[in-house]
Design an enzyme around this catalytic site. Structure first.
Site, PDB file in Angstrom:
ATOM      1  NE  ARG A  30     -18.753  -8.408   9.794  1.00  0.00           N
ATOM      2  CZ  ARG A  30     -19.562  -9.262  10.422  1.00  0.00           C
ATOM      3  NH1 ARG A  30     -19.760  -9.162  11.720  1.00  0.00           N
ATOM      4  NH2 ARG A  30     -20.171 -10.195   9.735  1.00  0.00           N
ATOM      5  CE  LYS A  44      -0.575   0.931  -1.811  1.00  0.00           C
ATOM      6  NZ  LYS A  44       0.303   0.978  -3.001  1.00  0.00           N
ATOM      7  CD  GLU A  57      10.741   1.011  -1.767  1.00  0.00           C
ATOM      8  OE1 GLU A  57      10.295   2.084  -2.224  1.00  0.00           O
ATOM      9  OE2 GLU A  57      10.346  -0.103  -2.171  1.00  0.00           O
ATOM     10  CE  LYS A  64       3.822   4.595   2.082  1.00  0.00           C
ATOM     11  NZ  LYS A  64       4.197   3.205   1.962  1.00  0.00           N
ATOM     12  CD  GLU A  85      -1.129   3.082  -5.668  1.00  0.00           C
ATOM     13  OE1 GLU A  85      -0.628   2.770  -4.576  1.00  0.00           O
ATOM     14  OE2 GLU A  85      -0.928   2.446  -6.706  1.00  0.00           O
ATOM     15  NE  ARG A  98      -0.155   4.563  -0.734  1.00  0.00           N
ATOM     16  CZ  ARG A  98      -0.528   4.070   0.437  1.00  0.00           C
ATOM     17  NH1 ARG A  98      -1.658   4.467   0.992  1.00  0.00           N
ATOM     18  NH2 ARG A  98       0.196   3.165   1.053  1.00  0.00           N
ATOM     19  CG  ASN A 117       3.260   2.486  -7.209  1.00  0.00           C
ATOM     20  OD1 ASN A 117       3.523   2.043  -6.088  1.00  0.00           O
ATOM     21  ND2 ASN A 117       2.028   2.683  -7.627  1.00  0.00           N
ATOM     22  CG  HIS A 161       7.880   0.061  -6.756  1.00  0.00           C
ATOM     23  ND1 HIS A 161       8.726   1.113  -6.513  1.00  0.00           N
ATOM     24  CD2 HIS A 161       7.763  -0.596  -5.561  1.00  0.00           C
ATOM     25  CE1 HIS A 161       9.086   1.115  -5.232  1.00  0.00           C
ATOM     26  NE2 HIS A 161       8.518   0.085  -4.639  1.00  0.00           N
ATOM     27  CG  HIS A 218       6.097  -4.756  -8.581  1.00  0.00           C
ATOM     28  ND1 HIS A 218       5.037  -3.882  -8.505  1.00  0.00           N
ATOM     29  CD2 HIS A 218       6.624  -4.805  -7.333  1.00  0.00           C
ATOM     30  CE1 HIS A 218       4.939  -3.414  -7.261  1.00  0.00           C
ATOM     31  NE2 HIS A 218       5.886  -3.963  -6.536  1.00  0.00           N
ATOM     32  CG  HIS A 256      10.385  -4.618  -2.834  1.00  0.00           C
ATOM     33  ND1 HIS A 256       9.532  -4.756  -3.908  1.00  0.00           N
ATOM     34  CD2 HIS A 256      10.218  -3.346  -2.374  1.00  0.00           C
ATOM     35  CE1 HIS A 256       8.875  -3.619  -4.085  1.00  0.00           C
ATOM     36  NE2 HIS A 256       9.271  -2.754  -3.167  1.00  0.00           N
TER      37      HIS A 256
HETATM   38  N1  GLY Z   1       4.773   1.103  -1.043  1.00  0.00           N
HETATM   39  C1  GLY Z   1       3.983   1.985  -1.803  1.00  0.00           C
HETATM   40  C2  GLY Z   1       2.770   2.471  -1.099  1.00  0.00           C
HETATM   41  O1  GLY Z   1       2.612   2.268   0.083  1.00  0.00           O
HETATM   42  O2  GLY Z   1       1.927   3.057  -1.733  1.00  0.00           O
END
Ligand code: GLY
Length: 356
Positions: free
Chosen positions: A120, A142, A184, A223, A233, A237, A241, A244, A248, A260
């Protein structure tokens, strides 16, 4: 030793990002009070840094064990999670144990996901060893693994206890991997900070530790501020993207054989083109962006063999068949309206941009 400390302020889940050069092997791991440490790494990074780090941890009197996965995206899968978790159970990792993720984005996402669900949830510390992981994926919590149906479809938001960044480790990184991270960094500059964009323009080709120290700290601060305001997000946030949505789709079209960052570089070109077609961005700013992308050694243009729009519709970030974009309105900022930062765009406009 120069060292920057950047705080990510998230109340009880706050943590520090340490950015230095030569700092990694000075870390005192006893301060985490972990009963045992699982150092999770991949076959590339094991011999470069992970074994040495394991020895350092053990020399400080902390019980530790190394777990290696094959290098590459294929390791980011649920079976790998089960395998490592079972091995951890068999080796008596308990709720006071901790994971240290040593590697790039794949290792970071996988190891932090394991930490978030093991018994957990146990602590995780990130030690990102690629530029893209240092400026982006190790920050913000993330985590996740891929399914045959798509990337990152199973995951959690789970903040680390600390991020230890040593730009000295970038010395061993192939040029293609550096470009991957620079894509990035351009994203942060183009979408949020013209000064950062200028710094990148002035430093194309610079690979000194001083350059990376400044760049990585700068990107991490941007960030951190975004994540503090919108951890999960809901809207803000989404600015991260930029590039992206198309990026993607290109990764999926190329069956993930493209890096990427390379896909994001191309994605920024087409997403900025959409902004120009919508009258949001000046053509001159699109050109300035693409000059930087290309000077960095990344590609801006792409000739699609597959219908990218269909792939964009399948992306988990898009809803009800609508495709959303973050639209730059100048170098260093994006369009916002009534608190919204991502906007649906008609297929015809997307198609037109992709054909340019
Ligand atoms: N890589 C985008 C984010 O962490 O939201």
């Amino acid at each position: 030793m120069i060292m920057e400390k950047i705080k990510v302020d998230l109340g009880q889940r706050s943590y520090e990002i340490e950015v230095g050069c030569g700092n990694l092997f000075q870390t005192n791991f006893t301060k985490f009070n972990a009963s045992k440490i699982a150092v999770i790494t991949d076959s590339n990074v094991r011999g470069l840094f992970a074994e040495k780090l394991l020895e350092l941890i053990k020399s400080q009197g902390v019980n530790a064990q190394l777990f290696e996965v094959p290098a590459g995206e294929k390791s980011k899968n649920p079976m790998q999670v089960i395998e490592i978790a079972r091995e951890m159970v068999r080796n008596n990792f308990d709720t006071k144990s901790m994971v240290v993720a040593v590697g790039g984005g794949v290792v970071g996402d996988l190891a932090a996901f394991i930490a978030s669900v093991y018994k957990r949830g146990i602590k995780v510390v990130h030690v990102p060893t690629t530029l893209i992981a240092q400026v982006d994926s190790s920050i913000g919590g993330k985590t996740g693994v891929d399914l045959p149906e798509g990337k990152n479809l199973v995951g959690t938001f789970y903040q680390p206890s600390k991020v230890i960044i040593d730009v000295g480790v970038l010395k061993t990184l192939p040029a293609a991997e550096l470009k991957n991270g620079l894509a990035e960094a351009i994203k942060y500059g183009m979408s949020q900070d013209e000064e950062l964009f200028e710094f990148l323009e002035q430093n194309v080709g610079n690979a000194s530790p001083e350059f990376f120290l400044k760049l990585v700290s700068w990107c991490c601060s941007i960030k951190a501020r975004v994540v503090e305001r919108d951890e999960r997000e809901s809207e803000l946030r989404k600015v991260l993207n930029y590039g992206h949505t198309v990026g993607h789709a290109i990764e999926a079209a190329e069956l993930y054989e493209i890096a990427h960052g390379a896909a994001v570089g191309i994605g920024m070109n087409y997403e900025a083109r959409i902004a120009v077609l919508l009258g949001v961005l000046k053509e001159a700013d699109l050109r300035r962006q693409n000059e930087l992308i290309e000077k960095t050694g990344l590609q801006a243009k792409y000739s699609a063999k597959t219908d990218l729009i269909e792939l964009m519709k399948r992306d988990k970030k898009n809803k009800l068949d609508k495709i959303f974009f973050v639209l730059p309105n100048a170098v260093g900022s994006v369009k916002t309206e009534n608190g919204k930062i991502a906007f649906p765009v008609e297929e015809e406009t997307i198609r037109k941009a992709l054909e340019q």
